[in-house]
Design a protein around this motif. Structure first.
Motif, PDB file in Angstrom:
ATOM      1  N   ARG A  28       0.813  -1.168   0.046  1.00 46.75           N
ATOM      2  CA  ARG A  28       0.008  -0.051   0.128  1.00 46.75           C
ATOM      3  C   ARG A  28       0.912   1.092  -0.097  1.00 46.75           C
ATOM      4  O   ARG A  28       1.787   1.362   0.780  1.00 46.75           O
ATOM      5  CB  ARG A  28      -0.769  -0.081   0.949  1.00 46.75           C
ATOM      6  CG  ARG A  28      -2.080   1.069   1.084  1.00 46.75           C
ATOM      7  CD  ARG A  28      -3.140   0.660   2.350  1.00 46.75           C
ATOM      8  NE  ARG A  28      -2.408   0.972   3.721  1.00 46.75           N
ATOM      9  CZ  ARG A  28      -3.012   0.643   4.761  1.00 46.75           C
ATOM     10  NH1 ARG A  28      -4.176   0.006   5.067  1.00 46.75           N
ATOM     11  NH2 ARG A  28      -2.173   0.829   6.052  1.00 46.75           N
ATOM     12  N   ILE A  29       0.790   2.116  -1.053  1.00 41.59           N
ATOM     13  CA  ILE A  29       1.739   3.260  -1.021  1.00 41.59           C
ATOM     14  C   ILE A  29       0.993   4.809  -0.861  1.00 41.59           C
ATOM     15  O   ILE A  29       1.652   5.491  -0.508  1.00 41.59           O
ATOM     16  CB  ILE A  29       2.353   3.191  -2.515  1.00 41.59           C
ATOM     17  CG1 ILE A  29       1.177   3.224  -3.657  1.00 41.59           C
ATOM     18  CG2 ILE A  29       3.268   2.189  -2.510  1.00 41.59           C
ATOM     19  CD1 ILE A  29       1.932   3.245  -4.941  1.00 41.59           C
ATOM     20  N   GLY A  30      -0.333   4.437  -0.579  1.00 43.82           N
ATOM     21  CA  GLY A  30      -0.945   5.814  -0.483  1.00 43.82           C
ATOM     22  C   GLY A  30      -2.236   5.949   0.216  1.00 43.82           C
ATOM     23  O   GLY A  30      -2.956   4.923  -0.281  1.00 43.82           O
ATOM     24  N   GLU A  31      -2.487   6.626   1.179  1.00 40.58           N
ATOM     25  CA  GLU A  31      -3.968   6.783   1.905  1.00 40.58           C
ATOM     26  C   GLU A  31      -4.311   8.233   1.832  1.00 40.58           C
ATOM     27  O   GLU A  31      -3.683   9.078   2.510  1.00 40.58           O
ATOM     28  CB  GLU A  31      -4.037   6.270   3.175  1.00 40.58           C
ATOM     29  CG  GLU A  31      -4.820   4.824   3.142  1.00 40.58           C
ATOM     30  CD  GLU A  31      -4.700   4.316   4.738  1.00 40.58           C
ATOM     31  OE1 GLU A  31      -5.623   3.719   5.050  1.00 40.58           O
ATOM     32  OE2 GLU A  31      -3.567   4.299   5.295  1.00 40.58           O
ATOM     33  N   GLY A  32      -5.239   8.410   1.071  1.00 40.99           N
ATOM     34  CA  GLY A  32      -5.652   9.946   1.190  1.00 40.99           C
ATOM     35  C   GLY A  32      -6.836  10.054   1.539  1.00 40.99           C
ATOM     36  O   GLY A  32      -7.688   9.282   1.909  1.00 40.99           O
ATOM     37  N   THR A  33      -7.563  11.201   0.966  1.00 40.28           N
ATOM     38  CA  THR A  33      -8.884  11.356   1.588  1.00 40.28           C
ATOM     39  C   THR A  33     -10.147  11.063   0.669  1.00 40.28           C
ATOM     40  O   THR A  33     -10.958  10.538   0.953  1.00 40.28           O
ATOM     41  CB  THR A  33      -9.263  13.141   1.577  1.00 40.28           C
ATOM     42  OG1 THR A  33      -7.953  13.840   1.414  1.00 40.28           O
ATOM     43  CG2 THR A  33     -10.239  13.591   2.546  1.00 40.28           C
ATOM     44  N   PHE A  34      -9.546  10.888  -0.369  1.00 42.03           N
ATOM     45  CA  PHE A  34     -10.385  10.258  -1.426  1.00 42.03           C
ATOM     46  C   PHE A  34     -10.127   8.774  -2.159  1.00 42.03           C
ATOM     47  O   PHE A  34     -10.867   8.218  -2.606  1.00 42.03           O
ATOM     48  CB  PHE A  34     -10.565  11.053  -2.703  1.00 42.03           C
ATOM     49  CG  PHE A  34     -10.899  12.520  -2.107  1.00 42.03           C
ATOM     50  CD1 PHE A  34     -12.144  12.589  -1.787  1.00 42.03           C
ATOM     51  CD2 PHE A  34     -10.092  13.444  -2.315  1.00 42.03           C
ATOM     52  CE1 PHE A  34     -12.280  14.197  -1.500  1.00 42.03           C
ATOM     53  CE2 PHE A  34     -10.372  14.569  -1.928  1.00 42.03           C
ATOM     54  CZ  PHE A  34     -11.425  15.337  -1.496  1.00 42.03           C
ATOM     55  N   SER A  35      -9.058   8.165  -1.498  1.00 40.81           N
ATOM     56  CA  SER A  35      -8.612   7.056  -2.153  1.00 40.81           C
ATOM     57  C   SER A  35      -7.402   6.264  -1.288  1.00 40.81           C
ATOM     58  O   SER A  35      -6.829   6.939  -0.554  1.00 40.81           O
ATOM     59  CB  SER A  35      -8.140   7.009  -3.503  1.00 40.81           C
ATOM     60  OG  SER A  35      -6.708   7.776  -3.682  1.00 40.81           O
ATOM     61  N   THR A  36      -7.444   4.882  -1.675  1.00 45.05           N
ATOM     62  CA  THR A  36      -6.214   4.289  -1.365  1.00 45.05           C
ATOM     63  C   THR A  36      -5.534   3.601  -2.495  1.00 45.05           C
ATOM     64  O   THR A  36      -6.039   3.366  -3.387  1.00 45.05           O
ATOM     65  CB  THR A  36      -6.446   3.118  -0.386  1.00 45.05           C
ATOM     66  OG1 THR A  36      -7.371   3.545   0.840  1.00 45.05           O
ATOM     67  CG2 THR A  36      -5.427   2.399   0.316  1.00 45.05           C
ATOM     68  N   VAL A  37      -4.180   4.023  -2.476  1.00 43.39           N
ATOM     69  CA  VAL A  37      -3.333   3.439  -3.526  1.00 43.39           C
ATOM     70  C   VAL A  37      -2.593   2.464  -3.138  1.00 43.39           C
ATOM     71  O   VAL A  37      -1.884   2.303  -2.288  1.00 43.39           O
ATOM     72  CB  VAL A  37      -2.484   4.704  -4.297  1.00 43.39           C
ATOM     73  CG1 VAL A  37      -1.842   4.262  -5.503  1.00 43.39           C
ATOM     74  CG2 VAL A  37      -3.492   5.747  -4.554  1.00 43.39           C
ATOM     75  N   TYR A  38      -2.500   1.231  -4.256  1.00 45.11           N
ATOM     76  CA  TYR A  38      -1.578   0.194  -4.088  1.00 45.11           C
ATOM     77  C   TYR A  38      -0.693   0.110  -5.052  1.00 45.11           C
ATOM     78  O   TYR A  38      -0.886   0.546  -6.146  1.00 45.11           O
ATOM     79  CB  TYR A  38      -2.367  -1.230  -3.919  1.00 45.11           C
ATOM     80  CG  TYR A  38      -3.362  -1.077  -2.755  1.00 45.11           C
ATOM     81  CD1 TYR A  38      -3.226  -1.377  -1.657  1.00 45.11           C
ATOM     82  CD2 TYR A  38      -4.694  -0.558  -3.240  1.00 45.11           C
ATOM     83  CE1 TYR A  38      -4.435  -1.605  -0.600  1.00 45.11           C
ATOM     84  CE2 TYR A  38      -5.723  -0.510  -2.197  1.00 45.11           C
ATOM     85  CZ  TYR A  38      -5.438  -1.148  -0.899  1.00 45.11           C
ATOM     86  OH  TYR A  38      -6.265  -0.986  -0.026  1.00 45.11           O
ATOM     87  N   LYS A  39       0.679  -0.513  -4.721  1.00 45.81           N
ATOM     88  CA  LYS A  39       1.457  -0.875  -5.866  1.00 45.81           C
ATOM     89  C   LYS A  39       1.248  -2.309  -6.111  1.00 45.81           C
ATOM     90  O   LYS A  39       1.118  -3.229  -5.450  1.00 45.81           O
ATOM     91  CB  LYS A  39       2.816  -0.829  -5.130  1.00 45.81           C
ATOM     92  CG  LYS A  39       4.004  -1.070  -6.342  1.00 45.81           C
ATOM     93  CD  LYS A  39       5.317  -1.113  -5.651  1.00 45.81           C
ATOM     94  CE  LYS A  39       6.278  -1.213  -6.712  1.00 45.81           C
ATOM     95  NZ  LYS A  39       7.563  -1.299  -6.301  1.00 45.81           N
ATOM     96  N   ALA A  40       1.201  -2.584  -7.354  1.00 41.61           N
ATOM     97  CA  ALA A  40       1.016  -4.096  -7.809  1.00 41.61           C
ATOM     98  C   ALA A  40       1.965  -4.264  -8.937  1.00 41.61           C
ATOM     99  O   ALA A  40       2.131  -3.394  -9.722  1.00 41.61           O
ATOM    100  CB  ALA A  40      -0.575  -4.267  -8.120  1.00 41.61           C
ATOM    101  N   GLU A  41       1.944  -5.491  -9.280  1.00 41.01           N
ATOM    102  CA  GLU A  41       2.595  -5.994 -10.532  1.00 41.01           C
ATOM    103  C   GLU A  41       1.396  -6.625 -11.446  1.00 41.01           C
ATOM    104  O   GLU A  41       0.535  -7.107 -11.085  1.00 41.01           O
ATOM    105  CB  GLU A  41       3.312  -7.316  -9.954  1.00 41.01           C
ATOM    106  CG  GLU A  41       4.292  -7.598 -11.423  1.00 41.01           C
ATOM    107  CD  GLU A  41       5.171  -9.068 -10.925  1.00 41.01           C
ATOM    108  OE1 GLU A  41       5.415  -9.288  -9.968  1.00 41.01           O
ATOM    109  OE2 GLU A  41       5.497  -9.759 -11.849  1.00 41.01           O
ATOM    110  N   ASP A  42       1.405  -5.980 -12.719  1.00 42.06           N
ATOM    111  CA  ASP A  42       0.596  -6.235 -13.924  1.00 42.06           C
ATOM    112  C   ASP A  42       0.896  -7.592 -14.252  1.00 42.06           C
ATOM    113  O   ASP A  42       2.078  -7.572 -15.093  1.00 42.06           O
ATOM    114  CB  ASP A  42       0.424  -4.953 -14.766  1.00 42.06           C
ATOM    115  CG  ASP A  42      -0.614  -5.204 -15.696  1.00 42.06           C
ATOM    116  OD1 ASP A  42      -1.078  -6.558 -15.797  1.00 42.06           O
ATOM    117  OD2 ASP A  42      -0.967  -4.244 -16.163  1.00 42.06           O
ATOM    118  N   LEU A  43       0.376  -8.392 -14.182  1.00 40.39           N
ATOM    119  CA  LEU A  43       0.625  -9.864 -14.812  1.00 40.39           C
ATOM    120  C   LEU A  43       0.473  -9.960 -16.420  1.00 40.39           C
ATOM    121  O   LEU A  43       0.925 -10.717 -17.195  1.00 40.39           O
ATOM    122  CB  LEU A  43       0.044 -11.153 -14.119  1.00 40.39           C
ATOM    123  CG  LEU A  43       0.353 -11.009 -12.628  1.00 40.39           C
ATOM    124  CD1 LEU A  43      -0.868 -11.862 -12.044  1.00 40.39           C
ATOM    125  CD2 LEU A  43       1.676 -11.438 -12.284  1.00 40.39           C
TER     126      LEU A  43
END
Ligand code: ADP
Ligand code: MG
Length: 394
Positions: A28-43
């Motif tokens: 998990r790389i970011g947690e804001g007021t409007f969203s949570t952002v995850y780092k992921a590997e695109d297969l």
């Protein structure tokens, strides 16, 4: 990775059927007021047709060490060149569908704009929306701003101005320019602009145009403001500011982040332009030159106006307010009529006696950005032609 983060990632995988067929969540790389952002590997990385050069370069770091691991990752992907990391932005269900649609639409319009983080795709499952963006390795501003030399500021700002120039060419206001929304990679000396959650098309406000759009009024506002200073409005101002203010309030878009809001946003201008973003860039430059973050620390809009007037002085604040049909009054004794020069402020803030020639040059750019009158404030295109970029002194 923290167990609670792991739990949170599992929850996303469970609520979103099929997501784990395509993505392997990493962190998990970011947690804001409007969203949570995850780092992921695109297969499904190989399927991209686009040119993601800058992201490729930035992601190289990820493979550089240790080499044995690099080979293993490649092996796992059965012959694919390299893994592709993405940022999955899970937009909170509390955001209105219109807001989410707006963000995705604007990002779609801006595809192909350099320095703007492109949208790869987006998924919806029931009320949950996930936007997929290429992952951009960057440094936390709070760590880097202290170490920035003027040359670093130049790279940072050139990249940010380039992004804004394309956004503004599309008549789009970002509305939330601040360090956490501009991901900067010091090795590449480039950054990407993210977070169009508050962005809007210029002129999309459905109210009557602000006084500032009438040229003759702008000239007259100077006369008006000197009139008001001689004949203060009889609102019966007592010490401090009124708690039960019964005057009708004006509606204007005030979205943004405190400390980065342009004066015309505070004055509830109903005809806001792309220049509001340029003010925010000015605040970032002020932070860098003054070596203070956050530079402004207001609790609300009134506080922000007080901070601004202690820099600009009451005379210029009154003119700025009058331009938007507002009256600015204060009886705070420490706020002078005249204000201070940017040079003086930068020296005070960074605790230096003298500025270097290049700092002086940057300060001249600063004064063009932090200009109270939006019509006189530098646009992104103007700023890119500023001596700070075209004729840098060292
Ligand atoms: P919010 O609307 O919640 O502020 P943002 O789009 O600003 O959402 O993303 C929040 C944070 O997630 C950013 O400040 C950044 O740290 C991280 N982030 C977002 N997009 C990316 C990306 N493409 N690559 C790397 N990190 C990202
Ligand atoms: Mg953000």
């Amino acid at each position: 990775v923290d167990e609670s983060v792991r739990e949170d990632m599992r929850k996303l995988e469970d609520t979103f059927p099929g997501i784990s067929d395509r993505f392997r969540l990493v962190n998990r790389i970011g947690e804001g007021t409007f969203s949570t952002v995850y780092k992921a590997e695109d297969l499904h990385y190989d399927h991209y047709q686009n040119d993601w050069d800058i992201f490729d370069k930035a992601q190289q770091d990820t493979y550089d060490s240790p080499p044995s691991k690099r080979r293993r990752v490649q092996g796992d992907l059965s012959g694919r060149k390299k893994a592709r990391f993405v940022a999955l932005k899970k937009i909170y269900v509390t955001s209105s569908p219109l807001r989410i649609q707006n963000e995705l639409e604007l990002l779609h319009d801006l595809r192909g704009c350099g320095s703007v983080c492109p949208l790869i795709t987006a998924f919806r499952y029931q009320d949950q929306v996930v936007a997929v963006l290429p992952y951009f390795p960057h440094t936390d501003f709070r760590i880097q701003y202290r170490t920035f030399m003027v040359a670093d500021m130049r790279h940072y700002l050139r990249s940010l101005m380039t992004a804004l120039n394309s956004v503004h060419e599309h008549d789009i206001l970002h509305r939330d320019i601040k360090p956490t929304n501009f991901l900067y990679n010091p090795d590449l000396k480039e950054g990407v602009l993210v977070d169009f959650g508050l962005a809007e098309r210029q002129g999309s406000e459905y109210t009557s145009p602000c006084l500032c759009t009438h040229q003759s009024y702008v000239r007259r506002s100077r006369i008006l403001s000197s009139y008001y200073s001689k004949n203060p409005p009889s609102a019966g101002l007592s010490a401090g500011y009124p708690k039960n203010d019964s005057r009708p309030s004006r509606r204007a878009n005030r979205a943004g982040t405190r400390g980065f809001r342009a004066p015309e946003v505070l004055f509830k201008c109903t005809s806001q332009t792309t220049k509001i973003d340029m003010w925010s860039v000015g605040v970032i430059l002020l932070t860098l030159l003054g070596r203070r973050f956050p530079f402004f620390n207001s609790a609300d809009d009134i506080d922000a106006m007080i901070e601004m007037s202690s820099i600009f002085g009451t005379r210029r604040m009154k003119t700025a307010a009058a331009m938007h049909g507002q009256i600015f009054e204060t009886n705070i004794p420490t706020i002078g009529e005249k204000g201070y020069s940017w040079e003086k402020l930068v020296k005070w803030s960074s605790c230096v006696e003298d500025l270097t020639e290049s700092e002086e040059q940057a300060t001249r750019l600063l004064s063009g950005l932090m200009e109270l009158d939006p019509s006189k404030r530098l646009s992104a295109a103007d700023a890119l032609q500023h001596e700070f970029f075209t004729n840098p002194v060292h």
